[in-house]
Structure formats: structure tokens, C-alpha cells
Design an enzyme around this catalytic site. Structure first.
Site, PDB file in Angstrom:
ATOM      1  N   HIS A 280     -19.272 -19.235 -13.082  1.00 51.08           N
ATOM      2  CA  HIS A 280     -18.336 -18.049 -12.902  1.00 51.08           C
ATOM      3  C   HIS A 280     -19.433 -16.881 -12.701  1.00 51.08           C
ATOM      4  O   HIS A 280     -19.412 -15.919 -13.563  1.00 51.08           O
ATOM      5  CB  HIS A 280     -17.333 -17.907 -13.745  1.00 51.08           C
ATOM      6  CG  HIS A 280     -16.218 -16.954 -13.592  1.00 51.08           C
ATOM      7  ND1 HIS A 280     -15.105 -17.172 -13.618  1.00 51.08           N
ATOM      8  CD2 HIS A 280     -16.283 -15.799 -12.900  1.00 51.08           C
ATOM      9  CE1 HIS A 280     -14.052 -16.417 -13.056  1.00 51.08           C
ATOM     10  NE2 HIS A 280     -14.793 -15.431 -12.755  1.00 51.08           N
TER      11      HIS A 280
ATOM     12  N   GLU B 150      -5.692 -18.212 -11.155  1.00 49.33           N
ATOM     13  CA  GLU B 150      -5.934 -16.678 -11.626  1.00 49.33           C
ATOM     14  C   GLU B 150      -5.093 -15.941 -10.908  1.00 49.33           C
ATOM     15  O   GLU B 150      -4.744 -16.177  -9.677  1.00 49.33           O
ATOM     16  CB  GLU B 150      -7.347 -15.934 -11.429  1.00 49.33           C
ATOM     17  CG  GLU B 150      -8.484 -16.574 -12.270  1.00 49.33           C
ATOM     18  CD  GLU B 150      -9.783 -15.555 -11.593  1.00 49.33           C
ATOM     19  OE1 GLU B 150      -9.593 -14.572 -11.224  1.00 49.33           O
ATOM     20  OE2 GLU B 150     -10.711 -16.208 -11.981  1.00 49.33           O
TER      21      GLU B 150
ATOM     22  N   TYR C 286      -4.435 -12.227  -5.675  1.00 48.09           N
ATOM     23  CA  TYR C 286      -4.322 -11.095  -6.138  1.00 48.09           C
ATOM     24  C   TYR C 286      -3.548 -10.173  -5.157  1.00 48.09           C
ATOM     25  O   TYR C 286      -2.573  -9.465  -5.569  1.00 48.09           O
ATOM     26  CB  TYR C 286      -5.376 -10.172  -6.607  1.00 48.09           C
ATOM     27  CG  TYR C 286      -6.230 -11.039  -7.714  1.00 48.09           C
ATOM     28  CD1 TYR C 286      -5.756 -10.348  -8.906  1.00 48.09           C
ATOM     29  CD2 TYR C 286      -7.146 -12.023  -7.688  1.00 48.09           C
ATOM     30  CE1 TYR C 286      -6.449 -11.106 -10.379  1.00 48.09           C
ATOM     31  CE2 TYR C 286      -7.772 -12.454  -8.694  1.00 48.09           C
ATOM     32  CZ  TYR C 286      -7.354 -12.119 -10.100  1.00 48.09           C
ATOM     33  OH  TYR C 286      -8.056 -12.642 -11.328  1.00 48.09           O
TER      34      TYR C 286
ATOM     35  N   GLU D  32     -14.683 -19.079  -6.954  1.00 48.95           N
ATOM     36  CA  GLU D  32     -14.439 -18.030  -5.937  1.00 48.95           C
ATOM     37  C   GLU D  32     -16.019 -17.939  -5.381  1.00 48.95           C
ATOM     38  O   GLU D  32     -16.776 -16.892  -5.550  1.00 48.95           O
ATOM     39  CB  GLU D  32     -14.338 -16.779  -6.501  1.00 48.95           C
ATOM     40  CG  GLU D  32     -12.861 -16.784  -7.012  1.00 48.95           C
ATOM     41  CD  GLU D  32     -12.352 -15.317  -7.147  1.00 48.95           C
ATOM     42  OE1 GLU D  32     -13.145 -14.410  -7.134  1.00 48.95           O
ATOM     43  OE2 GLU D  32     -11.121 -15.025  -7.426  1.00 48.95           O
TER      44      GLU D  32
ATOM     45  N   ASN E 196      -7.034 -18.855  -6.721  1.00 48.65           N
ATOM     46  CA  ASN E 196      -7.083 -17.241  -7.210  1.00 48.65           C
ATOM     47  C   ASN E 196      -6.260 -16.511  -6.305  1.00 48.65           C
ATOM     48  O   ASN E 196      -6.913 -16.243  -5.148  1.00 48.65           O
ATOM     49  CB  ASN E 196      -8.488 -16.777  -7.691  1.00 48.65           C
ATOM     50  CG  ASN E 196      -8.932 -17.493  -8.843  1.00 48.65           C
ATOM     51  OD1 ASN E 196      -8.404 -18.312  -9.396  1.00 48.65           O
ATOM     52  ND2 ASN E 196     -10.289 -17.071  -9.193  1.00 48.65           N
TER      53      ASN E 196
ATOM     54  N   ARG F  51      -8.562 -21.697 -19.385  1.00 48.77           N
ATOM     55  CA  ARG F  51      -9.765 -21.700 -18.521  1.00 48.77           C
ATOM     56  C   ARG F  51     -10.534 -20.752 -18.951  1.00 48.77           C
ATOM     57  O   ARG F  51     -10.457 -19.573 -18.922  1.00 48.77           O
ATOM     58  CB  ARG F  51      -9.037 -21.103 -17.257  1.00 48.77           C
ATOM     59  CG  ARG F  51     -10.057 -21.177 -16.127  1.00 48.77           C
ATOM     60  CD  ARG F  51      -9.334 -20.999 -14.500  1.00 48.77           C
ATOM     61  NE  ARG F  51     -10.425 -20.991 -13.626  1.00 48.77           N
ATOM     62  CZ  ARG F  51     -10.870 -19.906 -13.215  1.00 48.77           C
ATOM     63  NH1 ARG F  51     -10.289 -18.841 -13.527  1.00 48.77           N
ATOM     64  NH2 ARG F  51     -11.670 -19.977 -11.934  1.00 48.77           N
TER      65      ARG F  51
END
Ligand code: GBH
Length: 463
Positions: free
Chosen positions: A122, A364, A299, A167, A297, A78
Site C-alpha cells: 500500500h 474501500e 469513491y 491501487e 476501491n 483489511r
């Protein structure tokens, strides 16, 4: 006790990067300036004054980087296209040398048997568009769609999977509300307008890509969907606070993109900040386009509760003065984020239940830790990054459990292939499974890279 989980045989294993974070070569090949060049060169914005001027010098070292990907056995990679490299002013003519860079890179990937997944935005907006208002200006959405159309036309035979935005939450709230990211504005009303125009950009770009490439093109968007937990799950006030956080954090994107409307309670909640007059008749129809994949994504989680005495935020939290976010606790990564693999499980299962026909991809997931490189006795650098292996393994276990429990998850991309420019944190935070020595630009696979190669080879993970 260990548990081994096997992934579906069609599961896609990948890793991810982004243009400004790895490329460097900012003044080469006809590239124009982006908002991140401007921002990183503004004193005080990025830790230690770091910039993306050289970064990992992937602009020159990409062949070597593809070799690394081959050694890892990646199925997919990616990457993102730097808009100002291919269209320096954001509108107007393409820069042929920039387009050729990506054409060569994509050919290199395809020759190596690695499927590219291309993100169009991005965060490196052409500076000229920022000078005209950036994402607060509705015209930026139309410019983005034209850029997407150009890329589909130029690169469409090489790229099957397209991601419009990475995002938009960060682009809107970190860029325009907290000011931690470029362009560094601190105006909550601007952040909401930016969010809407990013949504519009997504919808218009999907339409443009399909007009160029037809149904062959796989279209997607990547969202950093937040997992908010109530501090007291038994408290209706805390549960209501979770809902308010979800509205501003997630529903502002999911609503128009997938459900066909901004939720009424979102519009009501942000009323003191913005009257939403930037939403024009027909916008939601333009935004809501069928997508073939949803990128997520993930985290960490956030713990929130109702706050009796509202406190106005200087951070990314817009219209959430009555929602308190607890400081992260437990073991933290080097970013200061808490580690909660079950958040990923919950996110994947709930999103898949909500959109049963929409395949999900973890675009991600990964962690920064303070790696300590050592010498192996034969002059070679080694990085024993046990914590990163543990983080990724436990999150992969969560992905496998989500799949077992019915979530339609098609792939997983480690953030990141290699250490890189971590935005406002510069080079101080390392997410790579490959180490980059910023003096020599030498790449060294960490233990996590070898471990991940084995996960890919066996298609299973043991925790
Ligand atoms: C991603 O952003 C980016 O796509 C990527 O470029 C970046 O390098 C990578 O992650 C690592 O940062 O702020 O304490 O409430 C992720 C950004 C991370 C922003 C989690 C919101 C919530 C924690 N998001 N964060 S906190």
C-alpha cells in the site's frame, strides 16, 4: 419512503487501513525508510508538512484498536504490511522484530474472531529500492515477489486472504506522472513503465504465494477502477473519450492481469509517450495469474468529454490530452469528490458481467467530511457525522442492488476504521468512522461507527 435491503448471510463486513497511514513508529523495531518517509519529509509535498512519523501510533496502540474493531462487530479487517518494516532494504534479510509485530497483530485479530485481509503493498516502498529506480526498474517486481514469498512463509498460517497491490493506478500515475505521491516524479513515460512493473510484481507475487502455500491461499489484487461518464451520452466523440480514459485508467491493469493482453488500442494511444518496450516476451503470461477475488476501491465518478484542442496534462492523466475531465459538481466530500452511489452499482454489475467467475469485494469505500466534534454534556466527545452515514448507507444500498441484480459481491470494507494520514493531504482530511485526536491519540467512535455496527449486526441497510 425508506428502503431496507438485506445482505446475503455470508456477506463479509469489514473496515480498512494502511500501514503508513496509521502505524507511526517509523524509526522503531528496525524498520527501514520508505519512499513516503522521504516524500513527507520533503518540504512542500504534504499539506502543513505532516508526516507519518507518529500517525495514529497504531504501532503501539494496536491492542486498543482491535478492541474497537471487536466493539464494532467487524468480521474482517483489511490491513497492509509495511515492506520496510519486515525487510528494511527491500531485498536481503528480514527484520525479525518487524515480522513479530505483524505476527502479534494477526494473532490479536484471530483471537478476536476477526479475519485479516492482508495487502502486501500500500505504497510504502523501501527507499533503497527507490534509489535503484523504484517501479521504473523491472528488478523491483522481482524483489516484491521475494518479499511476498517471505510473508507467505512467515505469516501463511495466520493469513488466508492475500492482496498483492493496493491501487497500482495511484502508485504509477500519482507517483510518477503527477508527482502528488511518493516518489514525486513527473514523467509520463516513467508512469507507464511503473504500471507495467507493478503488473509484473502482482503476477510474480501470486505465483510465489501459491508456491509457498498452495491452493489454501486466497489471492487478490485491489484496483481503483474508474467510472468515467460521458458528458454527452449521445455524442460518439464523448463516448470515444470515455474509452480512451478507460484504457489508461483501467484496462492497463485489467488487460494483462485478467484478459491476458494489453489492449491494442491502449498501446496505440500511448505511442507518443512510450513504445512499451519495457514489456518483454512472456511478461503477460507471468502477469495473468488466476486470482480468487478482485478488490475494488470506489469513491466517485468522473465526467469526461472529447477535447478538440489537445491540452497537455501535468496531472495523473497520461496520453489523454484530447480528453477533458469536468470539475466535480453537486454535493462534494471534503476531498472535493462528487457523490454518486450509482457509479458503484454500475461498476459492480458491469465488472461481474465481464468476469462472471470472479468474486468481487469492495475493499474501500467511504468519505472525508469536516467532522465537528462536540461535548455531550457529560464530558464525552461525540461526532455527529450524518453526512458520512448518508454516504456509506447510499453506497451500501448500491452494493445490495448490484447483488440483487446478479453481481457476485462478497464483502464491503469501510475506508477507514479511523482517521489517519491522508497522503498529500496529511491529517487535514478525516475518513475514519472512529475519530482520532492527534494531540492525545485518543480514539472516539463517531456516530457512523455506531451506525455501522448496527448494519453489521442486522445485516441490512436502510436508506
Ligand atoms: C485510496 O485512494 C487509498 O487506497 C487510501 O489509502 C486513501 O486513504 C483513500 O483512498 C482515500 O483517498 O483525483 O479528482 O480525479 C483513492 C485515490 C481517489 C484517486 C479518487 C483517484 C479520483 C478523483 N483515488 N481519485 S480525482
Amino acid at each position: 419512503m425508506t428502503t431496507t435491503r438485506t445482505f446475503p448471510s455470508t456477506f463479509t463486513w469489514g473496515s480498512a487501513t494502511a500501514s503508513y497511514q496509521i502505524e507511526g513508529g517509523v524509526n522503531e523495531g528496525g524498520r527501514g525508510p520508505s519512499i513516503w518517509d522521504t516524500f513527507s519529509h520533503t518540504p512542500g509535498k504534504v499539506l502543513d508538512g505532516d508526516t507519518g512519523d507518529v500517525a495514529d501510533d497504531h504501532y503501539h496502540l494496536w491492542r486498543e484498536d482491535i478492541e474497537l474493531m471487536k466493539e464494532l462487530g467487524l468480521h474482517s479487517y483489511r490491513l497492509s504490511i509495511a515492506w520496510p518494516r519486515v525487510q528494511p532494504g527491500g531485498t536481503g534479510p528480514l527484520n525479525e522484530e518487524g515480522v513479530a509485530f505483524y505476527r502479534d497483530l494477526l494473532d490479536g485479530l484471530l483471537d478476536a474472531g476477526i479475519e485479516p485481509v492482508v495487502t502486501l503493498y500500500h505504497w510504502d516502498l523501501p527507499q533503497e529500492l527507490q534509489d535503484a529506480g523504484g517501479w521504473v526498474n523491472r528488478e523491483t517486481a522481482y524483489a516484491f515477489a521475494e518479499y511476498a514469498r517471505h510473508m507467505a512463509r512467515e505469516l501463511g498460517t495466520r493469513v488466508k486472504v492475500w492482496t498483492t497491490l493496493n491501487e497500482p493506478w495511484c502508485a504509477a500515475y500519482l507517483g510518477y506522472a503527477s508527482g502528488e505521491h511518493a516518489p514525486g516524479h513527473t514523467d509520463d513515460a516513467e508512469a507507464l513503465a511503473a504500471a507495467h512493473h507493478l503488473n509484473l510484481a502482482h503476477g510474480l507475487a501470486v505465483t510465489a504465494i501459491r508456491e509457498e502455500l498452495g491452493e489454501e491461499a486466497v489471492c487478490s489484487v485491489t484496483l481503483n477502477l474508474h467510472v468515467y461518464r460521458p458528458v454527452d451520452p449521445g455524442s460518439p466523440a464523448d463516448l470515444a473519450a470515455v474509452r480512451r480514459a478507460e484504457l489508461v485508467g483501467n484496462e492497463i491493469f485489467l488487460g494483462p492481469m485478467l484478459d491476458g493482453a494489453y489492449p491494442a488500442d491502449l498501446v496505440e494511444q500511448v505511442a507518443a509517450v512510450s513504445d512499451f518496450s519495457f514489456v518483454q516476451d512472456g511478461d503477460v503470461e507471468l502477469i495473468r495469474q488466476r486470482i480468487d477475488l478482485l478488490g475494488i476501491n470506489y469513491y466517485s465518478t468522473s465526467y469526461v468529454r472529447h477535447r478538440e484542442e489537445p491540452v497537455s496534462s501535468t496531472g495523473p492523466a497520461v496520453a489523454l490530452d484530447d480528453v477533458e475531465s469536468l470539475p466535480p459538481s453537486g454535493p462534494l466530500t471534503h476531498m472535493g469528490w462528487n457523490i454518486e452511489p450509482d457509479g458503484l452499482y454500475d461498476l459492480l454489475t458491469s465488472t461481474s458481467r465481464r468476469y462472471p467467475d470472479l468474486p468481487l469485494v469492495v475493499t474501500e469505500n467511504g468519505a472525508a467530511f469536516e467532522d465537528e466534534p462536540a461535548e455531550d454534556g457529560q464530558g464525552r466527545i461525540v461526532v455527529h457525522d450524518e453526512q458520512r452515514i448518508d454516504y456509506i448507507a447510499r453506497h451500501l444500498d448500491a452494493v445490495a442492488r448490484a447483488i440483487e441484480d446478479g453481481a457476485d459481491v462478497r464483502g464491503y470494507f469501510v475506508w477507514s476504521l479511523m482517521d489517519n494520514f491522508e497522503w498529500a493531504w496529511g491529517y487535514s482530511r478525516r475518513f475514519g468512522i472512529v475519530r482520532v485526536d492527534y494531540d492525545t491519540l485518543e480514539r472516539t467512535p463517531k456516530d457512523s461507527a455506531r451506525w455501522y455496527a448496527e448494519v453489521i449486526r442486522t445485516n441490512e441497510v436502510t436508506t
